[in-house]
Design a protein around this motif. Structure first.
Motif, PDB file in Angstrom:
ATOM      1  N   LYS A  62       0.994   4.931   0.164  1.00  0.00           N
ATOM      2  CA  LYS A  62       0.181   6.085   0.533  1.00  0.00           C
ATOM      3  C   LYS A  62       0.510   7.313  -0.328  1.00  0.00           C
ATOM      4  CE  LYS A  62      -0.276   9.132   4.466  1.00  0.00           C
ATOM      5  NZ  LYS A  62       0.506   9.605   5.589  1.00  0.00           N
ATOM      6  N   PRO A  70       1.760   0.591   6.061  1.00  0.00           N
ATOM      7  CA  PRO A  70       2.083  -0.830   6.246  1.00  0.00           C
ATOM      8  C   PRO A  70       3.140  -1.019   7.337  1.00  0.00           C
ATOM      9  CG  PRO A  70       2.436  -0.128   3.957  1.00  0.00           C
ATOM     10  CD  PRO A  70       2.213   1.103   4.761  1.00  0.00           C
ATOM     11  N   SER A  98       2.866  -6.136   6.457  1.00  0.00           N
ATOM     12  CA  SER A  98       3.170  -6.304   5.044  1.00  0.00           C
ATOM     13  C   SER A  98       4.211  -7.411   4.851  1.00  0.00           C
ATOM     14  CB  SER A  98       3.679  -4.955   4.520  1.00  0.00           C
ATOM     15  OG  SER A  98       3.939  -5.016   3.181  1.00  0.00           O
ATOM     16  N   GLU A 144      -3.684  -7.835   9.888  1.00  0.00           N
ATOM     17  CA  GLU A 144      -3.943  -7.296   8.546  1.00  0.00           C
ATOM     18  C   GLU A 144      -2.908  -6.267   8.091  1.00  0.00           C
ATOM     19  OE1 GLU A 144      -6.189  -6.996   5.795  1.00  0.00           O
ATOM     20  OE2 GLU A 144      -6.208  -9.103   6.363  1.00  0.00           O
ATOM     21  N   GLY A 145      -2.458  -5.440   9.040  1.00  0.00           N
ATOM     22  CA  GLY A 145      -1.571  -4.327   8.674  1.00  0.00           C
ATOM     23  C   GLY A 145      -0.142  -4.738   8.411  1.00  0.00           C
ATOM     24  N   THR A 156      -0.857   1.704  11.961  1.00  0.00           N
ATOM     25  CA  THR A 156      -1.924   1.274  11.047  1.00  0.00           C
ATOM     26  C   THR A 156      -3.100   2.250  11.038  1.00  0.00           C
ATOM     27  OG1 THR A 156      -2.792  -0.185  12.775  1.00  0.00           O
ATOM     28  CG2 THR A 156      -1.369  -1.182  11.127  1.00  0.00           C
ATOM     29  N   ARG A 157      -3.261   3.019  12.121  1.00  0.00           N
ATOM     30  CA  ARG A 157      -4.353   4.007  12.074  1.00  0.00           C
ATOM     31  C   ARG A 157      -4.068   5.077  11.018  1.00  0.00           C
ATOM     32  NH1 ARG A 157      -2.975   8.306  15.863  1.00  0.00           N
ATOM     33  NH2 ARG A 157      -2.257   7.001  17.580  1.00  0.00           N
ATOM     34  N   ARG A 158      -2.816   5.203  10.607  1.00  0.00           N
ATOM     35  CA  ARG A 158      -2.459   6.125   9.515  1.00  0.00           C
ATOM     36  C   ARG A 158      -2.437   5.400   8.164  1.00  0.00           C
ATOM     37  NH1 ARG A 158       0.513   8.061  14.041  1.00  0.00           N
ATOM     38  NH2 ARG A 158       0.557  10.333  14.165  1.00  0.00           N
ATOM     39  N   ARG A 159      -2.868   4.176   8.176  1.00  0.00           N
ATOM     40  CA  ARG A 159      -2.887   3.318   6.980  1.00  0.00           C
ATOM     41  C   ARG A 159      -1.498   3.119   6.402  1.00  0.00           C
ATOM     42  NH1 ARG A 159      -6.822   3.803   2.472  1.00  0.00           N
ATOM     43  NH2 ARG A 159      -6.345   1.593   2.417  1.00  0.00           N
ATOM     44  N   ASP A 204      -3.461   1.433  -3.449  1.00  0.00           N
ATOM     45  CA  ASP A 204      -3.850   0.651  -2.291  1.00  0.00           C
ATOM     46  C   ASP A 204      -3.614  -0.825  -2.572  1.00  0.00           C
ATOM     47  OD1 ASP A 204      -5.906  -0.241  -3.862  1.00  0.00           O
ATOM     48  OD2 ASP A 204      -7.402   1.066  -2.965  1.00  0.00           O
ATOM     49  N   GLU A 205      -4.139  -1.664  -1.679  1.00  0.00           N
ATOM     50  CA  GLU A 205      -3.876  -3.088  -1.801  1.00  0.00           C
ATOM     51  C   GLU A 205      -4.463  -3.698  -3.080  1.00  0.00           C
ATOM     52  OE1 GLU A 205      -5.096  -1.316   0.599  1.00  0.00           O
ATOM     53  OE2 GLU A 205      -6.597  -2.325   1.812  1.00  0.00           O
ATOM     54  N   TYR A 233       0.851  -1.183   0.000  1.00  0.00           N
ATOM     55  CA  TYR A 233       0.000   0.000   0.000  1.00  0.00           C
ATOM     56  C   TYR A 233       0.885   1.231   0.000  1.00  0.00           C
ATOM     57  CZ  TYR A 233      -2.893   3.735   1.786  1.00  0.00           C
ATOM     58  OH  TYR A 233      -3.512   4.940   1.937  1.00  0.00           O
TER      59      TYR A 233
END
Ligand code: SF4
Ligand code: SF4
Length: 403
Positions: free
Chosen positions: A9, A232, A279, A276-277, A227-230, A14-15, A7
């Motif tokens: 940013k 990886p 990589s 999930e987060g 991960t709250r900032r998206r 994205d994924e 991902y």
């Protein structure tokens, strides 16, 4: 081999849309096999490991300026050069955690003191180090480049307004010599959060993450901050330097009873598959046996279930005598010494697992007034603690052990 799309940013991918597919298992090149008393890389065995990894689907290779006394970068670059560029991704790191900048002068400290000048004869500067790394790795760009170990003691270096380390690296990224910029961190969650608030340019963060450090090093909170900032998460020390290959007789038996065919270490990797987060999971594999086992684990998506997570949690807690602080901070306001009590208890839990006691990066950066020895045992904190923790007792034991 399992793969994840990276991902990105900054590029807005994205994924689903990212063209970058990286292997879920990455090879960390700081524990390559060595030979002789001076522990130089065992060229034949290490080459076999890198080649086997590549040929069996690993495409993420992590190195750093200081690994193997400065030999790792050149070695990894040389072995990978036999394969087409673009079929492997190379990560290296700026060694700011081992440098200082005093009176306008830059230098290496501690065990790195001989590296910069002897390795290259170049002037020690961050741009100079970056050039040297490209040359040693034999590449004209890094796929991934990191600030090495953001922590309480390196924070000032990486944010220094005169050095402008991050700004320089952003310039390199713009020039196409860094494809993705991130940082590794052994600092606390607050330090990572603060750094990410200052700099919005990082695309990934590498942290020590495993089911033991989720509890012991507050890795769960670090994971949440990232991960709250998206962003990886790249994982280092997934087996805590091999400690999770065998926990203890009772704990190993518990895991074996649940999955008789599986090794104890496989639980550590399956745990990370459940996040999930995450990589890439980096593993510093020294033997072909470890490499083959890890490749087999990462050829199948088989994350631990919630029930299994509870079991791992129980196994870890049974191994250590943790002080059960929930970090509610009810005790903090009344402390006449202004101590950050939950932080000290968390550090106590962390370092008391390691025998003998070892200071960590966080404590290195703390003043005497912030240390457990500053506690005057007034007891005001314990009266406020819903967990009934004997806080002055913990502070006393912590201070005594640090002596
Ligand atoms: S006992 Fe120590 S930690 Fe607790 S309030 Fe008093 S000085 Fe602070
Ligand atoms: S009051 Fe007790 S549980 Fe809450 S932060 Fe203080 S020591 Fe921890």
């Amino acid at each position: 081999m399992l793969y994840k799309k990276f991902y990105d940013k900054q590029a807005g991918t994205d994924e689903h849309t990212s063209p970058l597919r990286i292997s879920s298992l990455g090879l960390g090149n700081m524990r390559l096999p060595t030979e002789g008393e001076d522990k130089h890389i065992d060229v034949q065995k290490a080459q076999e490991i890198i080649e086997y990894a590549y040929e069996n689907g690993v495409n993420y290779f992590d190195t750093a300026y200081g690994y193997h006394g400065g030999e790792s970068e050149r070695f990894v670059g040389r072995v990978l050069a036999q394969y087409p560029r673009g079929t492997w991704y190379l990560a290296s790191k700026m060694p700011g955690h081992m440098m200082d900048f005093k009176d306008g002068k830059l230098g290496f400290k501690g065990y790195m003191s001989g590296l910069g000048s002897s390795a290259s004869g170049r002037i020690q500067s961050c741009p100079g180090i970056f050039e040297e790394q490209l040359e040693k790795c034999g590449v004209d760009y890094f796929d991934f480049y990191l600030l090495h170990n953001l922590c309480e003691t390196s924070y000032g270096f990486y944010t220094d307004k005169d050095l402008r380390v991050v700004e320089h690296l952003l310039g390199q990224k713009k020039a196409g010599r860094i494809r993705h910029l991130g940082f590794s961190a052994h600092g606390r969650a607050e330090t990572i959060d603060k750094f990410l608030n200052v700099y919005d340019c990082f695309e990934f963060v590498q942290i020590q993450l495993n089911y033991m450090d989720w509890i012991l090093q507050d890795a769960g909170r670090k994971y949440e901050v990232i991960t709250r900032r998206r962003l990886p998460v790249i994982v280092m020390e997934p087996c805590r330097g091999g400690k999770l290959a065998s926990l203890g007789r009772e704990q190993d038996a518990m895991l074996k009873a649940a999955r008789p065919e599986d090794s104890v270490v496989s639980w550590a990797f399956r745990y990370l598959q459940s996040l999930e987060g995450v990589s890439v999971v980096l593993s510093g594999m020294t033997t072909m046996e470890q490499l083959k086992e890890n490749i087999a684990i990462f050829s199948k998506h088989d994350p631990v279930t919630d029930e299994e997570k509870t079991m791992l949690d129980r196994a870890v807690k049974s191994l250590m005598n943790l002080v059960p602080c929930t970090a509610c901070r009810y005790c903090c306001d009344g402390c006449p010494q202004g101590l950050d009590i939950p932080k000290l208890i968390s550090l106590y839990n962390e370092v008391s697992y390691e025998k003998p006691f070892t200071l960590n990066f966080t404590m290195d950066a703390m003043t005497e007034a912030e240390m457990p020895s500053a506690c005057i045992a007034c007891g005001a904190c314990s009266a406020m603690c819903p967990q009934n923790i004997d806080i002055p007792g913990v502070m006393g034991r912590f201070a005594a052990a640090l002596k």
